[in-house]
Design an enzyme around this catalytic site. Structure first.
Site, PDB file in Angstrom:
ATOM      1  N   GLU A 115       0.804  -1.214   0.000  1.00  0.00           N
ATOM      2  CA  GLU A 115       0.000   0.000   0.000  1.00  0.00           C
ATOM      3  C   GLU A 115       0.848   1.281   0.000  1.00  0.00           C
ATOM      4  OE1 GLU A 115      -3.385   0.458  -0.193  1.00  0.00           O
ATOM      5  OE2 GLU A 115      -3.481  -1.696  -0.588  1.00  0.00           O
ATOM      6  N   SER A 406     -53.835 -15.815  41.402  1.00  0.00           N
ATOM      7  CA  SER A 406     -53.498 -16.180  42.780  1.00  0.00           C
ATOM      8  C   SER A 406     -52.002 -16.198  43.075  1.00  0.00           C
ATOM      9  CB  SER A 406     -54.090 -17.550  43.118  1.00  0.00           C
ATOM     10  OG  SER A 406     -55.503 -17.467  43.152  1.00  0.00           O
TER      11      SER A 406
END
Length: 819
Positions: A115, A406
């Site tokens: 690069e 309940s």
């Protein structure tokens, strides 16, 4: 002709020719001079303009901010309670930060060699490379030539400026030169290698290494480094997950290896070895399915909780979400993967959600949460079947408001009443018709079977889920103020719901399984409520602690009260008449368990909240839009709880619930709540003696004995309208008399309305004043046949009449004088 004249003429002609000969050259020279003048002038003008433009571009180039230098878009990793990774959270980018020291030198060299080979020499821009790019641009048919250094690529990625213009390029050069003055080459290269796009939504070399080679970047070989470095140039072309891309990738890898050799980064031996190494790429199908899978319900809740806590630190909601999905966090959750797997298996099994209800076209739903006694959420599932998309999380979403039925009684009534010493497990409540909405209204509340059991202990009230007992304790003994106070203690605020239906779980605003599981934790954690948590800490990508979470505790009950509640709820799952006998037990009863069932009006909701010494689990089953649950699916909530918890406890050793100090035991009568007598053991329904638990100081004293059971003689030949024997009179034959044990209610049952259903224990009541109406003195007897009185005095008619008068008053149904 004169010779002179001829000579002159000749000169003139020559001169004329010479002039003609020099005229074109003078024109050309003049033209050239003018061209040079104008060219120079134009160049100066253009150069001045360009210089001015360049200077303006440079001046208008804004320096990089600290925020721009902070890399974003990093993948967040989520871990279970044992530190195992369970998921990666990605926003629009899959990026993972890796320190420069952990990147292989071969990978660094590979990038530099291909690069930017003069990276360590130039000041941020490469004049030679720029010149080459310009010359190449003017060559006919020449391909493009990249002039950007690694530093320039960092600038472009950090600013996000992709504009193709002179202005952008000039400003990029200026910023590159400035960045090189601020940062070292290694720092720039580190940013670059964490920043670049590597295809497959991967940003940076760590994410790319995990994606393409399924390994940490630090583990890459030289051959793999060269392969990876080649992708960034053209990710679509060099993507090894396609057949053509794989060929291109290998070809470019060889180019890079040659550059590394030529530039002295590797030896010939290393080069040859790398060329001969077979590249083993990851399974692209496995990777794709892993990253695109739906986010589990548990992770949904974790994200929600982390977002909430970040917002308390000042983050906006948008910033909190971006931070979670893009900042490379490490989130350590409380999930136990083994427990979650057990839950997942059950909830993804169609047999638990087979549609059998013909009353609705909806798909049945369920949700479950498991919490340990310290408040750590270990597993969570928010709906039936495989999770698709982003459905409602029924396990924990605040929008979920289901009536608990309940299951609410232990936390709204019995736990508070036991803790306040208002009741004991042996407290007696008469389960008989009541009219708590007003005497002019229908009986309310009623029990689930519309029957009444009569004298009932609190323990049996819980075991059989008796609504009347719960309502009487809530309204007449505990009171709504204390009930609401205790609900606040378990983080269920219902201060504006001071109505009776709350006692039976009929709420205006419902609850979800996470809330219910957390509310039951105090029963197994020595009375302490722990705020449920789904994560323990969050680290930023540098490893710094961003958030830390520990359960915050609140005292709800004392240890003794909590243990009494545990023991009473054990009756629900293991004693005859309990509403969860069988499925409420674990390991065939070897593992202690307890809990409470819940069913709401019209059978819209089914619940079971149960626990062992290890975990609390809450399950809800029903339909998103209220629909009555059919009888065929009525036990599914309990079945799901049992099957999940059975898997969870499969390899756990049975341990007992820890009994604290301050618990005493005493044999009591279950119909009086007092110390049992011999009569209690002979109750016609079976022995009424129970060895009951009490908080020390609340047990009945030794002389507080049962006064409900009584012994009496009855005549078998004489019965009332219900077929019950009447008390024996003085004249009942010996063979007709037998002794029986009865109960005498402390407060006689008197029907409020005609035709109301009487309590079932009425038939065991002593028939006070109801004597045999068959046997008596024979009307054919003469006075002389009447036995003398014990003192053998002769018969006196006056005494006989007085005797009959007294008999009329005391035993009116046994014998009347005018019979």
């Amino acid at each position: 002709m004169n010779s002179k004249t001829g000579t002159a003429s000749s000169r003139t002609q020559k001169s004329s020719k010479k002039k003609r000969a020099h005229k074109p050259s003078k024109v050309i020279l003049s033209t050239f001079r003018m061209f040079i003048f104008f060219a120079v002038t134009f160049s100066i003008i253009v150069g001045g303009i360009l210089s001015g433009m360049a200077l303006a571009y440079v001046k208008t180039a804004e320096d990089l901010t600290a925020d721009q230098l902070m890399l974003k878009g990093f993948t967040t990793r989520v871990y279970d309670c044992n530190g195992n990774e369970i998921m990666a959270l990605q926003g629009d980018k899959n990026r993972e930060m890796v320190d420069f020291k952990d990147i292989p030198q071969d990978l660094k060299d590979a990038f530099v060699s291909i690069e930017d080979k003069r990276f360590y020499e130039h000041p941020g821009i490469d004049i030679k490379r720029i010149t080459g790019a310009v010359i190449n641009f003017f060559k006919p048919g020449a391909s493009s030539y990249g002039g950007s250094t690694i530093t320039q690529q960092v600038i472009k990625n950090l600013t996000g400026n992709e504009e193709r213009s002179v202005k952008r390029k000039v400003q990029e050069w200026r910023l590159a030169l400035g960045l090189e003055r601020k940062l070292s080459k290694d720092q720039i290269l580190e940013i670059y290698m964490n920043l670049i796009y590597m295809g497959q939504n991967c940003y940076g070399v760590q994410a790319a290494s995990q994606t393409y080679f399924n390994k940490d970047v630090s583990e890459l070989t030289l051959a793999e480094c060269a392969s990876l470095a080649g992708i960034t140039n053209w990710p679509g072309r060099y993507d090894p997950f396609t057949e053509k891309g794989k060929e291109n990738n290998i070809a470019r890898q060889r180019v890079i290896l040659k550059e590394m050799l030529d530039q002295g980064y590797i030896t010939q031996t290393e080069y040859n070895s790398a060329l001969n190494e077979e590249l083993k790429f990851a399974d692209s199908n496995k990777r794709t399915s892993e990253y695109v899978s739906n986010q589990p319900y548990f992770i949904d809740q974790v994200v929600k909780d982390v977002k909430r806590d970040l917002m308390t630190m000042g983050y906006s909601e948008e910033l909190a979400i971006r931070t979670i999905y893009n900042n490379g966090l490490q989130i350590y959750t409380t999930m136990d993967s083994n427990i979650q797997k057990a839950m997942d298996e059950i909830f993804k099994d169609e047999k638990y959600f087979t549609k059998v209800n013909k009353k609705t076209s909806q798909t049945p739903q369920a949700a479950m949460v498991i919490i340990d006694p310290n408040g750590y959420v270990r597993a969570l599932y928010g709906g039936s079947g495989e999770k698709i998309g982003a459905p409602l999380n029924r396990a924990s979403d605040s929008q979920v408001q289901r009536q608990p039925g309940s299951t609410f009684k232990p936390i709204a009534i019995y736990g508070p009443a036991i803790n306040e010493r208002r009741v004991t497990a042996a407290t007696i409540v008469d389960d008989a018709p009541v009219y708590m909405m007003g005497a002019d209204k229908s009986a309310y509340p009623t029990n689930f079977d519309y029957a009444y059991g009569g004298l009932t202990t609190v323990r049996n009230g819980i075991k059989r889920s008796v609504n009347v007992v719960a309502a009487k304790v809530w309204q007449e003994i505990l009171g709504p103020d204390l009930s609401l106070e205790y609900l606040d203690r378990v983080n269920i605020n219902r201060d504006n719901e001071r109505y009776l239906s709350l006692a039976m779980g009929g709420l205006y605003k419902g609850v979800n399984p996470l809330q219910m599981a957390a509310a039951y934790v105090p029963f197994v954690s020595k009375g302490l409520y722990y705020e449920p948590i789904t994560y323990t800490k969050v680290l930023d990508m540098k490893g710094n602690v961003l958030l830390e979470k520990k359960p915050q505790s609140t005292i709800v009950y004392d240890e003794a009260a909590a243990y009494i509640m545990v023991d009473m709820m054990r009756s629900v799952v293991r004693e005859s008449g309990g509403t969860a006998v069988g499925l409420g037990q674990l390991q065939n009863g070897k593992m202690p368990s307890a809990g409470k069932t819940g069913t709401t009006s019209d059978n819209y909701d089914k619940w079971f909240v149960g626990f062992s010494p290890y975990y609390v689990g809450a399950v809800w089953y029903g339909y998103d839009h209220n629909a009555s649950i059919s009888s065929a699916e009525s036990s599914r909530a309990l079945q799901i709880w049992h099957d999940v918890m059975e898997k969870v406890h499969e390899n756990l050793e049975p341990i007992q619930f820890t009994e604290p100090q301050g618990i005493v035991k005493k044999d009591i009568c279950i119909y009086s709540g007092k110390v049992a007598t011999d009569l209690c053991s002979h109750d016609p329904r079976g022995s009424a003696v129970r060895n009951e638990l009490f908080i020390k100081g609340t047990e009945p004293s030794d002389d507080d004995v049962c006064d409900v059971h009584v012994r009496a003689q009855v005549c078998k030949a004489s019965t009332d309208a219900n077929g019950n024997s009447l008390l024996a009179g003085d004249y009942c034959p010996h063979e007709s008399v037998e002794e029986k044990i009865f109960i005498r209610r402390p407060v006689p049952y008197v029907p409020t309305k005609a035709g109301e259903k009487a309590p079932s224990d009425l038939k065991y009541e002593l028939p006070e004043g109801e004597y045999c109406n068959i046997h008596g003195p024979s009307m054919e007897q003469t006075p002389s046949d009447i036995p003398n009185t014990p003192d053998e005095k002769p018969y006196d008619r006056t005494l006989w009449i007085d005797f009959l008068d007294e008999l009329d008053q005391t035993l009116p149904r046994v014998f009347r004088r005018d019979d």
